[in-house]
Write a protein that holds these residues in place. Structure first.
Motif, PDB file in Angstrom:
ATOM      1  N   VAL A 124      11.364  19.884   0.930  1.00 21.48           N
ATOM      2  CA  VAL A 124      11.191  18.924  -0.163  1.00 21.48           C
ATOM      3  C   VAL A 124       9.727  18.897  -0.580  1.00 21.48           C
ATOM      4  CG1 VAL A 124      11.427  16.528  -0.882  1.00 21.48           C
ATOM      5  CG2 VAL A 124      13.085  17.520   0.702  1.00 21.48           C
ATOM      6  N   PRO A 125       9.442  19.082  -1.878  1.00 15.80           N
ATOM      7  CA  PRO A 125       8.043  19.117  -2.319  1.00 15.80           C
ATOM      8  C   PRO A 125       7.426  17.721  -2.389  1.00 15.80           C
ATOM      9  CG  PRO A 125       9.500  19.308  -4.200  1.00 15.80           C
ATOM     10  CD  PRO A 125      10.382  19.329  -2.970  1.00 15.80           C
ATOM     11  N   LEU A 126       6.122  17.677  -2.593  1.00 17.58           N
ATOM     12  CA  LEU A 126       5.431  16.413  -2.780  1.00 17.58           C
ATOM     13  C   LEU A 126       5.841  15.797  -4.110  1.00 17.58           C
ATOM     14  CD1 LEU A 126       1.854  17.531  -1.659  1.00 17.58           C
ATOM     15  CD2 LEU A 126       3.590  16.368  -0.267  1.00 17.58           C
ATOM     16  N   PHE A 127       5.697  14.486  -4.195  1.00 12.71           N
ATOM     17  CA  PHE A 127       6.007  13.805  -5.455  1.00 12.71           C
ATOM     18  C   PHE A 127       5.033  12.654  -5.653  1.00 12.71           C
ATOM     19  CE2 PHE A 127       8.475  11.846  -2.127  1.00 12.71           C
ATOM     20  CZ  PHE A 127       8.449  10.494  -2.394  1.00 12.71           C
ATOM     21  N   LEU A 128       5.042  12.083  -6.857  1.00 15.08           N
ATOM     22  CA  LEU A 128       4.135  10.989  -7.190  1.00 15.08           C
ATOM     23  C   LEU A 128       4.852   9.649  -7.070  1.00 15.08           C
ATOM     24  CD1 LEU A 128       2.269  12.403 -10.318  1.00 15.08           C
ATOM     25  CD2 LEU A 128       1.328  12.076  -8.033  1.00 15.08           C
ATOM     26  N   ALA A 129       4.217   8.695  -6.366  1.00 21.68           N
ATOM     27  CA  ALA A 129       4.800   7.362  -6.220  1.00 21.68           C
ATOM     28  C   ALA A 129       3.726   6.404  -5.719  1.00 21.68           C
ATOM     29  CB  ALA A 129       5.974   7.383  -5.244  1.00 21.68           C
ATOM     30  N   LEU A 237      12.899  10.840  -8.338  1.00 19.44           N
ATOM     31  CA  LEU A 237      11.535  10.786  -8.884  1.00 19.44           C
ATOM     32  C   LEU A 237      11.103  12.173  -9.327  1.00 19.44           C
ATOM     33  CD1 LEU A 237      10.153   8.683  -5.956  1.00 19.44           C
ATOM     34  CD2 LEU A 237       9.953   7.922  -8.303  1.00 19.44           C
ATOM     35  N   LYS A 238      10.124  12.214 -10.204  1.00 18.87           N
ATOM     36  CA  LYS A 238       9.586  13.505 -10.643  1.00 18.87           C
ATOM     37  C   LYS A 238       8.773  14.139  -9.539  1.00 18.87           C
ATOM     38  CE  LYS A 238       9.267  12.307 -15.542  1.00 18.87           C
ATOM     39  NZ  LYS A 238       8.350  12.112 -16.688  1.00 18.87           N
ATOM     40  N   LYS A 239       8.832  15.466  -9.479  1.00 19.19           N
ATOM     41  CA  LYS A 239       7.996  16.199  -8.547  1.00 19.19           C
ATOM     42  C   LYS A 239       6.533  16.095  -8.945  1.00 19.19           C
ATOM     43  CE  LYS A 239      11.242  19.877  -7.264  1.00 19.19           C
ATOM     44  NZ  LYS A 239      11.484  21.331  -7.340  1.00 19.19           N
TER      45      LYS A 239
END
Length: 241
Positions: A124-129, A237-239
């Motif tokens: 699973v890639p990083l995402f913004l939150a 959520l967006k990547k």
């Protein structure tokens, strides 16, 4: 036509406000009535044994906590809807956040006799939150899952991805809610079983706050019944580009 549309929106807002205040007054009345009743017991009885006094004090404390939680949730919901709460976005690792969620919920699950499993993928890639708000959203979903999953049940916390999105899932094999309730569960004060919700300490606002908190992340949240029983919530959520 514009004037007619504006009048329709105003009427809709008035109906919404009326419904909100009716529901809020009803929800406030329950703990306030209980507190007043137990205060009267303590005040009117000249001689009361220790056990009865202890029960009355505990009931007052419990209803005071419920009242405080309800007011806090109303204020949180109002602040989010008014745009007073902003997400402070940063890069988040899905596996880290799901492991932190499991750690936060561990004692609650243990007390309920429910197993808690993290099944996230390392791919699973990083995402913004906003990590703090994200964890608050997931804790709300996870604690609800634990509340409504019987002893011996299982909660699974999963993270995955699509080509452009990351998704976080909280799934249980509990009692579920029924397909007819799914379109309404993110509405304020909506309860499937009012008696059960009050017994569990619910305010009917938790999922409404979750939905609003998800929205300020630019994400989406869905709920669905599982084929073998239980419920699952999926938050996307967006990547991070």
């Amino acid at each position: 036509r514009e004037l007619e549309a504006m009048n329709d929106r105003l009427r809709e807002n008035d109906l919404y406000k009326s419904h909100f205040f009716t529901m809020m007054s009803h929800e406030l009345r329950t703990p306030i009535t209980a507190i007043r009743a137990y205060v009267d017991i303590l005040d009117d009885v000249d001689e009361i044994d220790d056990a009865a006094r202890h029960n009355a004090v505990n009931a007052i404390r419990s209803n005071t906590q419920a009242l405080t939680k309800l007011v806090d949730n109303i204020l949180d919901s109002a602040r989010i809807e008014a745009g007073a709460v902003k997400a402070e976005m940063d890069v988040v690792d899905a596996n880290d956040i799901m492991n932190e969620l499991a750690k936060t919920l561990d004692s609650l699950a243990l007390d309920k006799g429910v197993s808690l499993t993290v099944a996230s993928s390392k791919e699973v890639p990083l995402f913004l939150a906003d990590e703090e708000k994200l964890l608050h959203i997931l804790v709300n979903l996870g604690s609800n899952a634990i509340k409504y999953t019987p002893d011996g049940g299982r909660i699974v916390l999963t993270a995955g991805c699509t080509p452009d999105r990351v998704w976080l899932e909280v799934a249980d094999n509990g009692i579920g809610i029924g397909e007819e309730h799914l379109p309404h569960i993110f509405e304020r004060f909506y309860r499937i079983d009012k008696g059960r919700s009050r017994k569990q300490g619910g305010t009917g606002l938790g999922l409404a706050i979750v939905k609003n908190a998800v929205a300020i992340h630019g994400g989406t949240i869905t709920a669905r019944e599982r084929e073998r029983g239980g419920l699952e919530f999926v938050f996307t959520l967006k990547k991070h580009s």
